[in-house]
Design a protein around this motif. Structure first.
Motif, PDB file in Angstrom:
ATOM      1  N   ARG A   4     -28.074  35.899 -57.912  1.00  0.00           N
ATOM      2  CA  ARG A   4     -26.659  36.268 -57.749  1.00  0.00           C
ATOM      3  C   ARG A   4     -26.428  36.952 -56.410  1.00  0.00           C
ATOM      4  O   ARG A   4     -25.478  36.649 -55.695  1.00  0.00           O
ATOM      5  N   ILE A   5     -27.317  37.880 -56.063  1.00  0.00           N
ATOM      6  CA  ILE A   5     -27.217  38.586 -54.791  1.00  0.00           C
ATOM      7  C   ILE A   5     -27.333  37.596 -53.633  1.00  0.00           C
ATOM      8  O   ILE A   5     -26.557  37.640 -52.674  1.00  0.00           O
ATOM      9  N   ALA A   6     -28.294  36.690 -53.727  1.00  0.00           N
ATOM     10  CA  ALA A   6     -28.492  35.687 -52.673  1.00  0.00           C
ATOM     11  C   ALA A   6     -27.260  34.800 -52.524  1.00  0.00           C
ATOM     12  O   ALA A   6     -26.854  34.472 -51.401  1.00  0.00           O
ATOM     13  N   THR A   7     -26.655  34.414 -53.627  1.00  0.00           N
ATOM     14  CA  THR A   7     -25.451  33.580 -53.580  1.00  0.00           C
ATOM     15  C   THR A   7     -24.310  34.319 -52.889  1.00  0.00           C
ATOM     16  O   THR A   7     -23.626  33.757 -52.025  1.00  0.00           O
ATOM     17  N   ILE A   8     -24.114  35.580 -53.246  1.00  0.00           N
ATOM     18  CA  ILE A   8     -23.034  36.370 -52.644  1.00  0.00           C
ATOM     19  C   ILE A   8     -23.260  36.530 -51.148  1.00  0.00           C
ATOM     20  O   ILE A   8     -22.344  36.311 -50.346  1.00  0.00           O
ATOM     21  N   THR A   9     -24.466  36.902 -50.756  1.00  0.00           N
ATOM     22  CA  THR A   9     -24.730  37.110 -49.330  1.00  0.00           C
ATOM     23  C   THR A   9     -24.628  35.799 -48.554  1.00  0.00           C
ATOM     24  O   THR A   9     -24.161  35.795 -47.415  1.00  0.00           O
ATOM     25  N   GLN A  10     -25.001  34.692 -49.176  1.00  0.00           N
ATOM     26  CA  GLN A  10     -24.879  33.390 -48.513  1.00  0.00           C
ATOM     27  C   GLN A  10     -23.405  33.042 -48.286  1.00  0.00           C
ATOM     28  O   GLN A  10     -23.026  32.579 -47.211  1.00  0.00           O
ATOM     29  N   ILE A  11     -22.567  33.270 -49.287  1.00  0.00           N
ATOM     30  CA  ILE A  11     -21.129  33.005 -49.150  1.00  0.00           C
ATOM     31  C   ILE A  11     -20.547  33.856 -48.022  1.00  0.00           C
ATOM     32  O   ILE A  11     -19.812  33.362 -47.170  1.00  0.00           O
ATOM     33  N   LEU A  12     -20.888  35.137 -48.011  1.00  0.00           N
ATOM     34  CA  LEU A  12     -20.385  36.026 -46.970  1.00  0.00           C
ATOM     35  C   LEU A  12     -20.851  35.576 -45.587  1.00  0.00           C
ATOM     36  O   LEU A  12     -20.074  35.560 -44.632  1.00  0.00           O
ATOM     37  N   ASP A  13     -22.109  35.200 -45.492  1.00  0.00           N
ATOM     38  CA  ASP A  13     -22.664  34.752 -44.221  1.00  0.00           C
ATOM     39  C   ASP A  13     -21.997  33.465 -43.738  1.00  0.00           C
ATOM     40  O   ASP A  13     -21.637  33.344 -42.564  1.00  0.00           O
ATOM     41  N   GLU A  14     -21.832  32.523 -44.643  1.00  0.00           N
ATOM     42  CA  GLU A  14     -21.208  31.245 -44.285  1.00  0.00           C
ATOM     43  C   GLU A  14     -19.767  31.425 -43.810  1.00  0.00           C
ATOM     44  O   GLU A  14     -19.287  30.661 -42.985  1.00  0.00           O
ATOM     45  N   LYS A  15     -19.086  32.431 -44.338  1.00  0.00           N
ATOM     46  CA  LYS A  15     -17.691  32.694 -43.957  1.00  0.00           C
ATOM     47  C   LYS A  15     -17.598  33.728 -42.822  1.00  0.00           C
ATOM     48  O   LYS A  15     -16.558  34.304 -42.577  1.00  0.00           O
ATOM     49  N   LYS A  16     -18.709  33.949 -42.151  1.00  0.00           N
ATOM     50  CA  LYS A  16     -18.752  34.771 -40.930  1.00  0.00           C
ATOM     51  C   LYS A  16     -18.566  36.272 -41.122  1.00  0.00           C
ATOM     52  O   LYS A  16     -18.148  36.976 -40.200  1.00  0.00           O
ATOM     53  N   ALA A  17     -18.890  36.791 -42.305  1.00  0.00           N
ATOM     54  CA  ALA A  17     -18.943  38.246 -42.456  1.00  0.00           C
ATOM     55  C   ALA A  17     -20.127  38.736 -41.621  1.00  0.00           C
ATOM     56  O   ALA A  17     -21.102  38.019 -41.429  1.00  0.00           O
ATOM     57  N   GLU A  18     -20.027  39.952 -41.124  1.00  0.00           N
ATOM     58  CA  GLU A  18     -21.063  40.477 -40.251  1.00  0.00           C
ATOM     59  C   GLU A  18     -21.783  41.660 -40.893  1.00  0.00           C
ATOM     60  O   GLU A  18     -21.248  42.289 -41.804  1.00  0.00           O
ATOM     61  N   GLU A  19     -22.971  41.945 -40.398  1.00  0.00           N
ATOM     62  CA  GLU A  19     -23.749  43.113 -40.814  1.00  0.00           C
ATOM     63  C   GLU A  19     -23.835  43.243 -42.339  1.00  0.00           C
ATOM     64  O   GLU A  19     -23.554  44.308 -42.899  1.00  0.00           O
ATOM     65  N   ILE A  20     -24.229  42.183 -43.004  1.00  0.00           N
ATOM     66  CA  ILE A  20     -24.322  42.181 -44.466  1.00  0.00           C
ATOM     67  C   ILE A  20     -25.559  42.978 -44.877  1.00  0.00           C
ATOM     68  O   ILE A  20     -26.660  42.703 -44.418  1.00  0.00           O
ATOM     69  N   GLU A  21     -25.347  43.965 -45.731  1.00  0.00           N
ATOM     70  CA  GLU A  21     -26.453  44.779 -46.231  1.00  0.00           C
ATOM     71  C   GLU A  21     -26.381  44.855 -47.751  1.00  0.00           C
ATOM     72  O   GLU A  21     -25.311  44.940 -48.329  1.00  0.00           O
ATOM     73  N   VAL A  22     -27.557  44.841 -48.367  1.00  0.00           N
ATOM     74  CA  VAL A  22     -27.669  44.926 -49.822  1.00  0.00           C
ATOM     75  C   VAL A  22     -28.444  46.190 -50.166  1.00  0.00           C
ATOM     76  O   VAL A  22     -29.502  46.456 -49.593  1.00  0.00           O
ATOM     77  N   PHE A  23     -27.905  46.956 -51.107  1.00  0.00           N
ATOM     78  CA  PHE A  23     -28.548  48.185 -51.552  1.00  0.00           C
ATOM     79  C   PHE A  23     -28.878  48.081 -53.034  1.00  0.00           C
ATOM     80  O   PHE A  23     -27.990  47.848 -53.852  1.00  0.00           O
ATOM     81  N   ASP A  24     -30.144  48.261 -53.350  1.00  0.00           N
ATOM     82  CA  ASP A  24     -30.615  48.258 -54.734  1.00  0.00           C
ATOM     83  C   ASP A  24     -30.467  49.677 -55.258  1.00  0.00           C
ATOM     84  O   ASP A  24     -31.178  50.591 -54.834  1.00  0.00           O
ATOM     85  N   MET A  25     -29.534  49.870 -56.158  1.00  0.00           N
ATOM     86  CA  MET A  25     -29.215  51.199 -56.669  1.00  0.00           C
ATOM     87  C   MET A  25     -29.837  51.477 -58.035  1.00  0.00           C
ATOM     88  O   MET A  25     -29.555  52.512 -58.645  1.00  0.00           O
TER      89      MET A  25
END
Length: 104
Positions: A4-25
């Motif tokens: 799920r995390i990979a899918t979200i970050t891929q969508i954001l990346d493909e749509k040109k979002a920048e500086e994508i960071e994931v935090f495991d809380m």
């Protein structure tokens, strides 16, 4: 969860979002398991990111509990994942990364 995390970050990346960071809380005392932060290019870009996330994630069965959006900052609540989309200025001002690192 990692898929799920990979899918979200891929969508954001493909749509040109920048500086994508994931935090495991999961190890900290936070109300969600993961937080994703990304920088947008502006309000219209943020809205297009939200639309793309809704389109692609709802097709995979993801439920959007809440979406709050303003010109500078949008928050998407998926229950166990929180996505913050911030303008470069707001990201610099609020430094969410620093807060989240202290909570883990």
């Amino acid at each position: 969860m990692q898929e799920r995390i990979a899918t979200i970050t891929q969508i954001l990346d493909e749509k040109k979002a920048e500086e994508i960071e994931v935090f495991d809380m999961r190890e900290g005392e936070y109300f969600v398991s993961f937080v994703i932060i990304a920088t947008t290019l502006g309000e219209k870009h943020a809205l297009s990111l939200i639309d793309e996330l809704k389109t692609k994630l709802k097709a995979k069965g993801e439920e959007f509990l809440n979406v709050e959006s303003s010109e500078e900052w949008s928050v998407i609540d998926l229950g166990d994942i929180l996505i913050h989309l911030l303008s470069p200025q707001y990201r610099k001002i609020y430094q969410l990364e620093e807060l989240l690192k202290r909570l883990v």
